[in-house]
Design a protein around this motif. Structure first.
Motif, PDB file in Angstrom:
ATOM      1  N   ASN A 107      46.008  38.683  21.102  1.00 21.01           N
ATOM      2  CA  ASN A 107      46.712  39.866  20.649  1.00 21.01           C
ATOM      3  C   ASN A 107      46.892  39.465  19.215  1.00 21.01           C
ATOM      4  OD1 ASN A 107      48.202  42.083  19.753  1.00 21.01           O
ATOM      5  ND2 ASN A 107      49.995  41.257  21.038  1.00 21.01           N
TER       6      ASN A 107
ATOM      7  N   ASP B  56      49.353  32.951  28.502  1.00 21.51           N
ATOM      8  CA  ASP B  56      49.857  34.189  28.146  1.00 21.51           C
ATOM      9  C   ASP B  56      48.751  35.197  28.741  1.00 21.51           C
ATOM     10  OD1 ASP B  56      50.838  36.699  27.444  1.00 21.51           O
ATOM     11  OD2 ASP B  56      51.926  35.888  25.555  1.00 21.51           O
TER      12      ASP B  56
ATOM     13  N   GLY C  64      59.190  39.672  27.640  1.00 21.46           N
ATOM     14  CA  GLY C  64      58.011  38.459  27.689  1.00 21.46           C
ATOM     15  C   GLY C  64      58.614  37.248  26.946  1.00 21.46           C
ATOM     16  N   MET C  65      59.171  37.524  25.717  1.00 22.57           N
ATOM     17  CA  MET C  65      59.665  36.420  25.060  1.00 22.57           C
ATOM     18  C   MET C  65      60.632  35.314  25.773  1.00 22.57           C
ATOM     19  SD  MET C  65      57.781  36.108  22.512  1.00 22.57           S
ATOM     20  CE  MET C  65      58.351  34.721  22.008  1.00 22.57           C
TER      21      MET C  65
ATOM     22  N   THR D  77      56.635  44.411  29.632  1.00 23.27           N
ATOM     23  CA  THR D  77      56.867  45.527  28.833  1.00 23.27           C
ATOM     24  C   THR D  77      55.343  46.400  28.538  1.00 23.27           C
ATOM     25  OG1 THR D  77      58.245  43.892  27.563  1.00 23.27           O
ATOM     26  CG2 THR D  77      57.640  45.840  26.553  1.00 23.27           C
ATOM     27  N   LYS D  78      54.396  45.724  28.798  1.00 20.68           N
ATOM     28  CA  LYS D  78      53.345  46.360  28.535  1.00 20.68           C
ATOM     29  C   LYS D  78      52.533  46.990  29.419  1.00 20.68           C
ATOM     30  CE  LYS D  78      53.936  44.142  24.415  1.00 20.68           C
ATOM     31  NZ  LYS D  78      53.482  42.916  24.312  1.00 20.68           N
TER      32      LYS D  78
ATOM     33  N   ALA E 133      54.333  39.511  29.261  1.00 20.53           N
ATOM     34  CA  ALA E 133      55.069  40.531  28.686  1.00 20.53           C
ATOM     35  C   ALA E 133      54.875  41.818  29.587  1.00 20.53           C
ATOM     36  CB  ALA E 133      54.912  40.746  27.499  1.00 20.53           C
TER      37      ALA E 133
END
Ligand SMILES: *Cc1c(COP(=O)(O)O)cnc(C)c1O
Length: 389
Positions: A166, A191, A97-98, A215-216, A213
Motif C-alpha cells: 500500500n 501485513d 491495525g497499528m 479498519t479496511k 488493519a
C-alpha cells in the motif's frame, strides 16, 4: 532476568510450506455465518450480545473466570473465534491495525536485533520502527517490495512484508520469503491488509504471523478502526496476548461487535469489490485520460504472474496515474460515486492522491478503492468524468 522471546516450535516446522492445504473461501464464509449458532442454548439471542464490562462477578478463587475488562471479554472472544475461523489460526484482536503491528514488533524484537521492512509499504509501520525501535537499539533496514527476496535475510531477527504493498501494489513472493526467513532464523510477519484472508493466506504460505488493519475491508463500513494478529505458533500468540493485557491496547466491545457484523458480509463484499475492480481496471487502462494503471489482475502488470500463484483474487485496489495532478483531483472530486477520503475497503468507492501524505509516488497517482456499488453504474460515472478530462 533475560527477556522472554517467542521462539519457533522445535525443528522449524516447514510442513505447511508449499502444501497449500487452503480452506476454501466458500467453506469459510458458510461456516462463519453459523459459528455462533452451533453453540446456542434454547432461548439465546441468535445475534451476539455486546458485553460492556470492566468488572465481572468474582467471589473467591478467580482462576478460570472473566476477571477484569483488560484481560478478557465475551464479545472479543466471539470476534476472535470468527477471525480464527477465517485465518485457520488463533487470533488476538486489537483496537487498530497499528496496535496489531506494534504488538507483533514489540513482542519479538529486543536491543541488538535487525529488522527488515518494506521501503514502499504503509508509511506508519516505517515511522513506528524509526521513531521508537531505532532509539531502543534495533537496526532497521528497508527494501522495495518488488525486490524483497532478491537478497537473503541473513542476520535479521524479523522480516516484515506487505503484499500487495500500500499504495504501490507491488508484490513479493510470500512462500519464498518464508523459506528464506526460516533459513536465516528470522520470523516472517505479513501485513495482509490489502487482501484479507479471502484474498490471500500468508500462514498457509509459511508466514509466522499475519497482521492486518481490519479498519479496511473486514469492517468495511468506514466507522471503526480495528486490527488483529494471527499465528499458528503458540509461543508467539501467548506473547501477543500478554502484550495486549499488559500494554492495555484493548479493543472496545462495541467496536468488536461492529467488526463481527462486518465480517458476516465480508465474503460477499470482497467478491463484489474484486469483481468490479477486475471489470473496470482494463477499461481504465484503455482510456486515453489515464497514463498508467497498476492492478495485479491485468495480464501486463509486473505483479501479475506472482499474484496468480499466491492470491485468490486480484484485490479491490487499483493504482491510477493521470497526466496531471489537476486531472487526478478532478477524477477524484467530480466522480459522483467516488468518496474523496484516505483509507480504503469501504462499501463506497473511495480514492485519494497518496502524494499528499508524502508517499514516494507521482503527484498524479491515485489509490482507488473499489466499493460495492453496482459495477456498470460505477463505471458509467467514472467514464463520464474521464471523457471530460
Ligand atoms: C491502514 C493500514 C494499516 C494501519 O491500520 P490502522 O487501523 O489505521 O491503524 C496498516 N497496514 C496497512 C497496509 C494499512 O493499509
Amino acid at each position: 532476568m533475560p527477556p522472554e522471546r517467542p521462539s519457533r516450535p522445535a525443528g522449524h516446522d516447514n510442513s505447511r510450506i508449499g502444501i497449500r492445504v487452503t480452506k476454501k473461501n466458500q467453506e469459510i464464509a458458510a461456516g462463519l455465518a453459523h459459528l455462533r449458532g452451533h453453540g446456542l442454548d434454547k432461548g439465546d439471542a441468535v445475534a451476539l450480545p455486546i458485553t460492556l464490562a470492566s468488572m465481572y462477578h468474582l467471589p473467591g478463587d478467580p482462576a478460570g473466570f472473566n476477571q477484569y475488562g483488560r484481560f478478557s471479554n465475551p464479545t472479543w472472544e466471539a470476534v476472535e473465534a470468527a477471525f480464527a475461523h477465517m485465518e485457520d489460526a488463533p487470533v488476538v484482536i486489537f483496537p487498530s491495525g497499528m496496535a496489531a503491528i506494534a504488538a507483533a514488533l514489540y513482542t519479538t524484537l529486543i536491543t541488538g536485533d535487525r529488522v527488515l521492512i518494506p521501503s514502499d509499504g504503509y508509511y506508519t509501520t516505517r515511522m513506528l520502527a524509526e521513531r521508537f525501535l531505532l532509539p531502543m537499539g534495533v537496526t532497521i533496514d528497508t527494501r522495495p517490495t518488488s525486490g524483497f527476496c532478491d537478497e537473503d535475510f541473513e542476520g535479521y531477527a524479523l522480516v516484515f512484508v506487505e503484499t500487495p504493498s500500500n499504495p504501490g501494489l507491488d508484490i513479493c513472493d510470500i512462500e519464498k520469503a518464508a523459506v528464506q526467513a526460516r533459513r536465516a532464523g528470522a520470523l516472517l510477519v505479513v501485513d495482509n491488509t490489502t487482501m484479507t484472508p479471502y484474498g490471500q493466506r500468508p500462514l498457509d504460505l509459511g508466514a509466522d504471523m499475519v497482521v492486518a488493519a481490519d479498519t479496511k475491508a473486514p469492517n468495511g463500513h468506514s466507522d471503526v478502526l480495528f486490527g488483529h494478529v494471527a499465528s499458528r505458533n503458540e509461543s508467539i500468540l501467548s506473547a501477543i496476548r500478554d502484550w495486549r493485557k499488559l500494554a492495555g491496547a484493548i479493543p472496545g466491545p462495541f467496536e468488536s461487535w461492529l467488526v463481527l457484523r462486518g465480517l458476516e458480509t465480508l465474503e460477499l463484499r470482497f467478491d463484489r469489490m474484486c469483481g468490479t475492480a477486475a471489470l473496470i481496471a482494463p477499461r481504465l487502462a484503455g482510456h486515453k485520460a489515464v497514463r498508467a494503471v497498476r492492478f495485479p489482475g491485468l495480464p501486463d502488470d509486473p505483479a501479475h504472474n506472482l499474484a496468480q500463484t499466491q492470491m485468490q483474487r486480484s484485490g479491490f485496489l487499483i493504482g491510477l496515474t493521470f497526466k496531471t495532478e489537476t486531472a487526478t483531483e478532478a477524477f477524484i472530486n467530480e466522480t459522483p460515486y467516488i468518496q474523496p477520503a484516505t483509507s480504503f475497503g469501504g462499501v463506497h468507492t473511495s480514492a485519494e492522491r497518496r502524494a499528499r501524505w508524502g508517499d514516494a509516488v507521482s503527484p498524479a497517482f491515485v489509490r482507488l478503492s473499489v466499493g460495492c456499488e453496482p459495477a456498470e453504474e460505477l463505471w458509467s460515472a467514472m467514464q463520464r468524468v474521464l471523457d471530460g478530462l
